[in-house]
Design a protein around this motif. Structure first.
Motif, mmCIF file in Angstrom:
data_model
loop_
_atom_site.group_PDB
_atom_site.id
_atom_site.type_symbol
_atom_site.label_atom_id
_atom_site.label_comp_id
_atom_site.label_asym_id
_atom_site.label_seq_id
_atom_site.Cartn_x
_atom_site.Cartn_y
_atom_site.Cartn_z
ATOM 1 N N GLY A 109 0.779 -1.229 0.000
ATOM 2 C CA GLY A 109 0.000 0.000 0.000
ATOM 3 C C GLY A 109 0.805 1.271 0.000
ATOM 4 O O GLY A 109 0.242 2.372 0.075
ATOM 5 N N ASP A 110 2.144 1.147 -0.074
ATOM 6 C CA ASP A 110 2.990 2.336 -0.101
ATOM 7 C C ASP A 110 2.911 3.024 -1.464
ATOM 8 O O ASP A 110 2.781 2.369 -2.501
ATOM 9 N N ALA A 111 3.004 4.340 -1.451
ATOM 10 C CA ALA A 111 3.112 5.092 -2.699
ATOM 11 C C ALA A 111 4.512 4.922 -3.258
ATOM 12 O O ALA A 111 5.498 5.147 -2.543
ATOM 13 N N VAL A 112 4.614 4.505 -4.512
ATOM 14 C CA VAL A 112 5.915 4.288 -5.129
ATOM 15 C C VAL A 112 5.940 4.891 -6.522
ATOM 16 O O VAL A 112 4.896 5.106 -7.138
ATOM 17 N N LEU A 113 7.137 5.202 -6.971
ATOM 18 C CA LEU A 113 7.360 5.599 -8.354
ATOM 19 C C LEU A 113 8.041 4.444 -9.067
ATOM 20 O O LEU A 113 9.087 3.968 -8.618
ATOM 21 N N ARG A 114 7.466 3.993 -10.154
ATOM 22 C CA ARG A 114 8.077 2.932 -10.948
ATOM 23 C C ARG A 114 8.718 3.556 -12.175
ATOM 24 O O ARG A 114 8.103 4.354 -12.876
ATOM 25 N N SER A 115 9.956 3.178 -12.404
ATOM 26 C CA SER A 115 10.708 3.735 -13.528
ATOM 27 C C SER A 115 10.607 2.806 -14.732
ATOM 28 O O SER A 115 11.213 1.739 -14.756
ATOM 29 N N ALA A 116 9.810 3.224 -15.697
ATOM 30 C CA ALA A 116 9.729 2.455 -16.936
ATOM 31 C C ALA A 116 11.005 2.603 -17.740
ATOM 32 O O ALA A 116 11.459 1.670 -18.413
ATOM 33 N N VAL A 117 11.597 3.792 -17.696
ATOM 34 C CA VAL A 117 12.900 4.069 -18.303
ATOM 35 C C VAL A 117 13.717 4.776 -17.243
ATOM 36 O O VAL A 117 13.254 5.740 -16.626
ATOM 37 N N ASP A 118 14.958 4.324 -17.020
ATOM 38 C CA ASP A 118 15.715 4.761 -15.849
ATOM 39 C C ASP A 118 17.115 5.237 -16.237
ATOM 40 O O ASP A 118 18.105 4.532 -16.104
ATOM 41 N N GLY A 119 17.180 6.455 -16.788
ATOM 42 C CA GLY A 119 18.478 7.037 -17.144
ATOM 43 C C GLY A 119 19.060 6.493 -18.433
ATOM 44 O O GLY A 119 20.270 6.261 -18.523
ATOM 45 N N MET A 120 18.250 6.330 -19.448
ATOM 46 C CA MET A 120 18.669 5.722 -20.706
ATOM 47 C C MET A 120 19.402 6.718 -21.598
ATOM 48 O O MET A 120 18.964 7.855 -21.788
ATOM 49 N N ASP A 121 20.550 6.279 -22.131
ATOM 50 C CA ASP A 121 21.266 7.007 -23.180
ATOM 51 C C ASP A 121 21.143 6.210 -24.481
ATOM 52 O O ASP A 121 21.196 4.980 -24.464
ATOM 53 N N LEU A 122 21.005 6.921 -25.588
ATOM 54 C CA LEU A 122 20.891 6.252 -26.887
ATOM 55 C C LEU A 122 21.404 7.182 -27.966
ATOM 56 O O LEU A 122 21.030 8.350 -28.010
ATOM 57 N N ASP A 123 22.284 6.661 -28.832
ATOM 58 C CA ASP A 123 22.767 7.400 -29.995
ATOM 59 C C ASP A 123 22.515 6.573 -31.242
ATOM 60 O O ASP A 123 22.904 5.400 -31.299
ATOM 61 N N VAL A 124 21.873 7.200 -32.228
ATOM 62 C CA VAL A 124 21.650 6.552 -33.520
ATOM 63 C C VAL A 124 22.069 7.548 -34.594
ATOM 64 O O VAL A 124 21.448 8.599 -34.764
ATOM 65 N N ALA A 125 23.125 7.225 -35.291
ATOM 66 C CA ALA A 125 23.666 8.135 -36.293
ATOM 67 C C ALA A 125 22.854 8.066 -37.578
ATOM 68 O O ALA A 125 22.197 7.061 -37.873
ATOM 69 N N ALA A 126 22.904 9.145 -38.348
ATOM 70 C CA ALA A 126 22.339 9.116 -39.685
ATOM 71 C C ALA A 126 23.024 8.002 -40.481
ATOM 72 O O ALA A 126 24.244 7.866 -40.445
ATOM 73 N N GLY A 127 22.242 7.182 -41.159
ATOM 74 C CA GLY A 127 22.785 6.070 -41.924
ATOM 75 C C GLY A 127 22.946 4.791 -41.140
ATOM 76 O O GLY A 127 23.548 3.836 -41.638
ATOM 77 N N GLU A 128 22.394 4.734 -39.923
ATOM 78 C CA GLU A 128 22.567 3.572 -39.052
ATOM 79 C C GLU A 128 21.218 2.978 -38.679
ATOM 80 O O GLU A 128 20.246 3.700 -38.423
ATOM 81 N N LEU A 129 21.154 1.646 -38.631
ATOM 82 C CA LEU A 129 19.976 0.911 -38.150
ATOM 83 C C LEU A 129 20.338 0.253 -36.823
ATOM 84 O O LEU A 129 21.221 -0.604 -36.764
ATOM 85 N N VAL A 130 19.668 0.672 -35.759
ATOM 86 C CA VAL A 130 19.891 0.145 -34.422
ATOM 87 C C VAL A 130 18.662 -0.639 -33.987
ATOM 88 O O VAL A 130 17.530 -0.159 -34.123
ATOM 89 N N ALA A 131 18.870 -1.838 -33.473
ATOM 90 C CA ALA A 131 17.785 -2.658 -32.940
ATOM 91 C C ALA A 131 17.854 -2.663 -31.427
ATOM 92 O O ALA A 131 18.919 -2.871 -30.842
ATOM 93 N N ILE A 132 16.709 -2.417 -30.783
ATOM 94 C CA ILE A 132 16.620 -2.463 -29.327
ATOM 95 C C ILE A 132 15.943 -3.767 -28.928
ATOM 96 O O ILE A 132 14.842 -4.082 -29.405
ATOM 97 N N LEU A 133 16.601 -4.520 -28.051
ATOM 98 C CA LEU A 133 16.113 -5.817 -27.599
ATOM 99 C C LEU A 133 15.867 -5.779 -26.096
ATOM 100 O O LEU A 133 16.434 -4.969 -25.371
ATOM 101 N N GLY A 134 15.032 -6.695 -25.626
ATOM 102 C CA GLY A 134 14.793 -6.813 -24.192
ATOM 103 C C GLY A 134 13.461 -7.466 -23.913
ATOM 104 O O GLY A 134 12.601 -7.584 -24.793
ATOM 105 N N ALA A 135 13.295 -7.896 -22.673
ATOM 106 C CA ALA A 135 12.066 -8.569 -22.266
ATOM 107 C C ALA A 135 10.889 -7.601 -22.261
ATOM 108 O O ALA A 135 11.070 -6.373 -22.238
ATOM 109 N N ASN A 136 9.683 -8.142 -22.277
ATOM 110 C CA ASN A 136 8.496 -7.316 -22.161
ATOM 111 C C ASN A 136 8.572 -6.486 -20.886
ATOM 112 O O ASN A 136 8.924 -6.990 -19.818
ATOM 113 N N GLY A 137 8.245 -5.199 -21.010
ATOM 114 C CA GLY A 137 8.247 -4.330 -19.853
ATOM 115 C C GLY A 137 9.583 -3.736 -19.490
ATOM 116 O O GLY A 137 9.697 -3.036 -18.473
#
Length: 315
Positions: A59-87
């Protein structure tokens, strides 16, 4: 072909954002220091955090971090795939970039223009920067009863005057000609006058890509674009995304559920666990064990902050 970061995570010496990186533009005294690399073409995300309020089992109030300090770089001319479990936050990361998920903190740069935080740029600059980012979804969000051509023209609504965007019959002739060129680029010019509902799932995804091209986007975000497709159609869509990156210079990010499909087509793999990056490297530099670890139960824990006591429990 864009250069890769190897298997190192951002923050490592010599990488963009790391302590060994060179000073970015604006590093002179009295001028705002910019994170390394964000002025280059493409997509650059720094410290992205997306939190939402909920209640714990106690019953405590909590903050859930769906994204937690994410860095991402995608250069022009590049295809990046992001993988990971659901959620793990991979889809939320893309939605945050385009403004479909509320951002708690962090910075987003598109082709050297800052999109987030909003107060750093004018409304006109934000609009122009966001126009350069297009997103295609697992559910393609096309109007099935309208023609393929009308759906592609809709990609230009953001730059049309209101009077020309109210109904499809008012779309300018030059816009229809541009939309036909976009359809030709995805191999569907011959289906321009068919209703979208008559097309297969793979063809509809290609229409969604053509709509993004008609938006004149330089950054393309694809959220699980192949999850509802058969293997042959999935390969066609990924080959199209790779072509747009390598031949036409777009920065392309695809959230994928199939690691082998990602290995075959992406220039770089980014793996997420609990809203954070856990791997980053070229496909041949990332082991299968490392990818499998992204999906193991013990790593897929959401970061929780208890708002009453201020302590954090992290993955």
């Amino acid at each position: 072909m864009a250069s890769h970061h190897g298997a190192l995570a951002p923050g490592s010496p010599g990488l963009p954002g790391g302590p060994g990186g060179s000073a970015g533009p604006g590093a002179a005294e009295g001028v705002l220091h910019l994170p390394d690399g964000v002025r280059s073409p493409g997509l650059h995300v720094r410290g992205l955090r997306v939190q939402f309020s909920t209640r714990s089992e106690a019953g405590d109030a909590v903050l859930r971090s769906a994204v937690d300090g994410m860095d991402l770089d995608v250069a022009a001319g590049e295809l990046v795939a992001i993988l990971g479990a659901n959620g793990c936050g991979k889809s939320t990361t893309l939605k945050s970039v385009i403004g479909l998920a509320p951002v708690t903190s962090g910075e987003v740069w598109v082709d050297g223009e800052q999109v987030l935080p909003h107060h750093r740029t004018s409304a006109a600059e934000q609009h122009e920067a966001r126009r350069r980012v297009a997103m295609i979804f697992q559910q393609v969000n096309l109007v099935r009863r309208r023609t393929v051509l009308d759906n592609v023209c809709a990609g230009a609504l953001g730059r049309l005057p209101l009077r020309r965007s109210l109904v499809a019959s008012l779309f300018p002739h030059d816009l229809r000609a541009e939309a036909m060129l976009c359809l030709d680029r995805v191999g569907l010019a011959d289906r321009a006058l068919d209703r979208v509902g008559q097309l297969s799932g793979g063809q509809q995804q290609r229409v969604a890509v053509a709509r993004a091209l008609c938006q004149r986007a330089s950054v393309l975000l694809a959220d699980e674009p192949t999850s509802a497709l058969d293997p042959a159609a999935s390969t066609q869509v990924m080959e199209l995304l790779a072509t747009l990156a390598h031949d036409e210079g777009l920065a392309v990010v695809a959230v994928l559920h199939d690691p082998e499909l990602a290995r075959e087509h992406a220039d770089r793999l980014v793996g997420m666990v609990a809203g954070r990056e856990r791997l980053n490297g070229a496909p041949d530099a990332v082991t299968r064990d490392a990818v499998e670890h992204l999906y193991s139960a013990e790593t897929a824990t959401v970061t929780v902050t208890r708002t009453t006591v201020g302590t954090r429990i992290s993955a």
